[in-house]
Scaffold this motif. Structure first.
Motif, PDB file in Angstrom:
ATOM      1  N   ASP A 101       0.812  -1.230   0.000  1.00 54.57           N
ATOM      2  CA  ASP A 101       0.000   0.000   0.000  1.00 54.57           C
ATOM      3  C   ASP A 101       0.842   1.275   0.000  1.00 54.57           C
ATOM      4  O   ASP A 101       0.432   2.314   0.547  1.00 54.57           O
ATOM      5  N   ARG A 102       2.013   1.216  -0.625  1.00 54.14           N
ATOM      6  CA  ARG A 102       2.867   2.397  -0.704  1.00 54.14           C
ATOM      7  C   ARG A 102       3.191   2.727  -2.167  1.00 54.14           C
ATOM      8  O   ARG A 102       4.319   3.053  -2.511  1.00 54.14           O
ATOM      9  N   GLU A 103       2.175   2.651  -3.016  1.00 58.93           N
ATOM     10  CA  GLU A 103       2.376   2.907  -4.444  1.00 58.93           C
ATOM     11  C   GLU A 103       2.781   4.350  -4.749  1.00 58.93           C
ATOM     12  O   GLU A 103       3.265   4.653  -5.844  1.00 58.93           O
ATOM     13  N   THR A 104       2.570   5.253  -3.791  1.00 55.52           N
ATOM     14  CA  THR A 104       2.929   6.659  -4.027  1.00 55.52           C
ATOM     15  C   THR A 104       4.397   6.944  -3.707  1.00 55.52           C
ATOM     16  O   THR A 104       4.875   8.063  -3.925  1.00 55.52           O
ATOM     17  N   ALA A 105       5.107   5.951  -3.191  1.00 52.14           N
ATOM     18  CA  ALA A 105       6.501   6.168  -2.784  1.00 52.14           C
ATOM     19  C   ALA A 105       7.403   6.650  -3.921  1.00 52.14           C
ATOM     20  O   ALA A 105       8.234   7.551  -3.703  1.00 52.14           O
ATOM     21  N   PRO A 106       7.292   6.095  -5.149  1.00 51.64           N
ATOM     22  CA  PRO A 106       8.188   6.562  -6.215  1.00 51.64           C
ATOM     23  C   PRO A 106       8.093   8.064  -6.462  1.00 51.64           C
ATOM     24  O   PRO A 106       9.118   8.748  -6.620  1.00 51.64           O
ATOM     25  N   GLY A 107       6.876   8.592  -6.504  1.00 47.08           N
ATOM     26  CA  GLY A 107       6.707  10.020  -6.746  1.00 47.08           C
ATOM     27  C   GLY A 107       7.252  10.878  -5.620  1.00 47.08           C
ATOM     28  O   GLY A 107       7.777  11.976  -5.853  1.00 47.08           O
ATOM     29  N   ARG A 108       7.164  10.392  -4.399  1.00 46.75           N
ATOM     30  CA  ARG A 108       7.642  11.162  -3.254  1.00 46.75           C
ATOM     31  C   ARG A 108       9.168  11.147  -3.139  1.00 46.75           C
ATOM     32  O   ARG A 108       9.769  12.131  -2.681  1.00 46.75           O
ATOM     33  N   MET A 109       9.787  10.050  -3.542  1.00 41.92           N
ATOM     34  CA  MET A 109      11.236   9.912  -3.352  1.00 41.92           C
ATOM     35  C   MET A 109      12.036  10.353  -4.575  1.00 41.92           C
ATOM     36  O   MET A 109      13.234  10.625  -4.449  1.00 41.92           O
ATOM     37  N   LYS A 110      11.404  10.428  -5.738  1.00 41.80           N
ATOM     38  CA  LYS A 110      12.128  10.803  -6.960  1.00 41.80           C
ATOM     39  C   LYS A 110      12.826  12.154  -6.838  1.00 41.80           C
ATOM     40  O   LYS A 110      13.989  12.293  -7.257  1.00 41.80           O
ATOM     41  N   PRO A 111      12.188  13.193  -6.252  1.00 36.11           N
ATOM     42  CA  PRO A 111      12.887  14.481  -6.120  1.00 36.11           C
ATOM     43  C   PRO A 111      14.141  14.404  -5.257  1.00 36.11           C
ATOM     44  O   PRO A 111      15.004  15.275  -5.352  1.00 36.11           O
ATOM     45  N   LEU A 112      14.253  13.360  -4.431  1.00 33.75           N
ATOM     46  CA  LEU A 112      15.430  13.186  -3.578  1.00 33.75           C
ATOM     47  C   LEU A 112      16.506  12.337  -4.250  1.00 33.75           C
ATOM     48  O   LEU A 112      17.539  12.035  -3.642  1.00 33.75           O
ATOM     49  N   GLY A 113      16.271  11.954  -5.512  1.00 32.43           N
ATOM     50  CA  GLY A 113      17.250  11.174  -6.256  1.00 32.43           C
ATOM     51  C   GLY A 113      17.124   9.679  -6.076  1.00 32.43           C
ATOM     52  O   GLY A 113      17.999   8.930  -6.528  1.00 32.43           O
ATOM     53  N   LEU A 114      16.044   9.213  -5.427  1.00 30.92           N
ATOM     54  CA  LEU A 114      15.877   7.787  -5.145  1.00 30.92           C
ATOM     55  C   LEU A 114      14.745   7.205  -5.979  1.00 30.92           C
ATOM     56  O   LEU A 114      13.603   7.655  -5.902  1.00 30.92           O
ATOM     57  N   ASP A 115      15.071   6.191  -6.799  1.00 29.36           N
ATOM     58  CA  ASP A 115      14.066   5.444  -7.559  1.00 29.36           C
ATOM     59  C   ASP A 115      13.579   4.268  -6.720  1.00 29.36           C
ATOM     60  O   ASP A 115      14.390   3.488  -6.205  1.00 29.36           O
ATOM     61  N   VAL A 116      12.266   4.138  -6.580  1.00 25.35           N
ATOM     62  CA  VAL A 116      11.660   3.030  -5.847  1.00 25.35           C
ATOM     63  C   VAL A 116      11.047   2.080  -6.865  1.00 25.35           C
ATOM     64  O   VAL A 116      10.169   2.466  -7.633  1.00 25.35           O
TER      65      VAL A 116
END
Length: 438
Positions: A101-116
């Motif tokens: 249930d954390r499908e939004t993680a990629p969008g939140r972490m992308k600005p920090l340089g992290l691909d999920v």
């Protein structure tokens, strides 16, 4: 070590199998891969799953990758981001097998340089890997080849650790050498520092496999001047003594690490090494590149040759693939080097790498047998640094680590010298002790 054929499941399990699978994807797509890197001190422990370097662009791009096979949360993601900042690595990736249930993680972490990235279907995982822009596969079968290579590597390391626990001196030295190669130099502040540490380690283990073979034959472990002929050493080439095969692998890894550090240094200083300079007022010198200038003259010659090669940035990646996973055959363009560039890249192993970057050992010499520094004064400054650090209160274990020495006793024996004023400190300390007693 079992003689059974190594078999791996099509779907990797959690833990080491999943880490190896992700590392294999990066390796098969032309990255230089470093795995299972550990930095420890009395207060903390830093464990990195995978660090990759892509040398195909104008600038080398490093990526920190964490792999999670079970439950995960945002705490795990921000931990990776913190590591990226600490190590000054701009790009990161977090691979897992379920979203929870954390499908939004990629969008939140992308600005920090992290691909999920979620691999919930391993049949399509390679395609997903390519779609994410991590790399492309010249030959997808290499993924399985690398997974098997990593499995064998783990078994070799495990075997050496088991032999070391039994008290075998050769195994204990091999265990230390592997840690120096895999962990110690990774956290160096600059490529030249890695080079100095690797050269020091090489000087302590110039004939590791031969020395261990002598011990297995009933003699005394001697990594410096073992006999050229050994029954166990000859048997190693017939598939016997996997512990010696592990040592031979470590020695290959050490040479590869020196080559990678040389490539990194060449990219960091494309116009040549920093030189000494003087302040504008003419009253003081600036010793830029001090560590580099203390390296052997043969290495300086090798670096000059290396910079002249058009594809030198890809040499470490090529040799990592060729020496370990491919068994010696060449797949055209697998790491971006066409067949026309092969004579130069093979020359670095057959000629320049052995005679320039690492000078051949002198069998009849005593003690450290790689060439002296190009300037005796520069190496004397290294000894002065060690003495001043001890005089300034730095403990010998920390100093040994900074100098790249496996044994603190070696640091005290060879590098720390009498410092002016030390006798006065002793007298003051004794006087102070008597004063408190009174």
């Amino acid at each position: 070590m079992s003689e059974k054929v190594v078999t791996l499941p099509d779907i990797p399990g959690a833990g080491e199998e999943l880490e190896d699978y992700i590392a294999a994807l990066f390796q098969a797509s032309g990255h230089f891969v470093e795995k299972q890197i550990v930095e420890s001190d009395p207060a903390d422990l830093l464990e990195l799953d995978i660090v990759t370097t892509d040398y195909t662009g104008e600038e080398a791009v490093r990526r920190l990758t964490e792999v999670k096979g079970g439950k995960w949360g945002y705490t795990d993601l921000f931990k990776v981001v913190d590591w990226m900042q600490y190590l000054k690595i701009q790009q990161g990736a977090f691979f897992h097998t379920r979203w929870d249930d954390r499908e939004t993680a990629p969008g939140r972490m992308k600005p920090l340089g992290l691909d999920v990235v979620c691999f919930d279907d391993f049949e399509t995982a390679p395609e997903h890997f390519e779609e994410m822009g991590f790399g492309a596969f010249i030959e997808p079968k290499l993924i399985g080849l690398w997974r098997h290579s990593y499995c064998v590597e783990r078994r070799l390391v495990k075997l050496i650790n088991e032999r070391a626990k039994k008290g075998e001196e050769g195994a204990k030295a091999a265990k230390t050498y592997h840690r120096q190669i895999n962990n110690g130099t990774f956290f160096a502040r600059a490529p030249e520092e890695s080079l100095a540490m690797l050269y020091e380690a090489y000087g302590e283990h110039p004939r590791l496999t031969l020395g261990y073979a002598q011990e297995l034959d009933g003699g005394t472990f001697d990594p410096q001047t073992p006999p050229a002929i050994s029954t166990s050493y000859q048997a190693m080439f017939r598939g016997k003594y996997p512990e010696l095969q592990a040592c031979a692998y470590f020695e290959h890894r050490a040479r590869l690490s020196i080559l990678k550090a040389a490539v990194d240094y060449g990219l960091a200083h494309p116009e040549g090494p920093p030189e000494f300079g003087m302040s504008e007022d003419g009253k003081s010198f600036s010793f830029q590149g001090l560590t580099y200038h203390a390296l052997p003259a043969t290495f300086h010659s090798g670096m000059s040759w290396l910079r002249e090669q058009p594809n030198f940035r890809l040499y470490a990646t090529f040799w990592q693939q060729l020496l370990w996973a491919w068994g010696g055959f060449y797949l055209d363009d697998a790491v971006g080097i066409s067949s026309t560039g092969m004579p130069e890249i093979f020359d670095i192993q057959s000629n320049s790498f052995s005679s320039r970057l690492i000078k051949p050992l002198e069998p009849d010499a005593k003690g450290r047998r790689w060439e002296k520094s190009r300037d005796v004064m520069m190496h004397a400054l290294r000894h002065l640094y060690a003495s001043m650090m001890i005089n300034g209160g730095v403990d010998v274990y920390t100093l040994a680590d900074r100098l790249g020495h496996a044994d603190p006793a070696f640091t005290l024996r060879k590098y720390v010298h009498r410092v002016v004023g030390a006798g006065s400190k002793v007298r003051i300390a004794v006087r102070s002790a008597y004063t408190r007693a009174a």
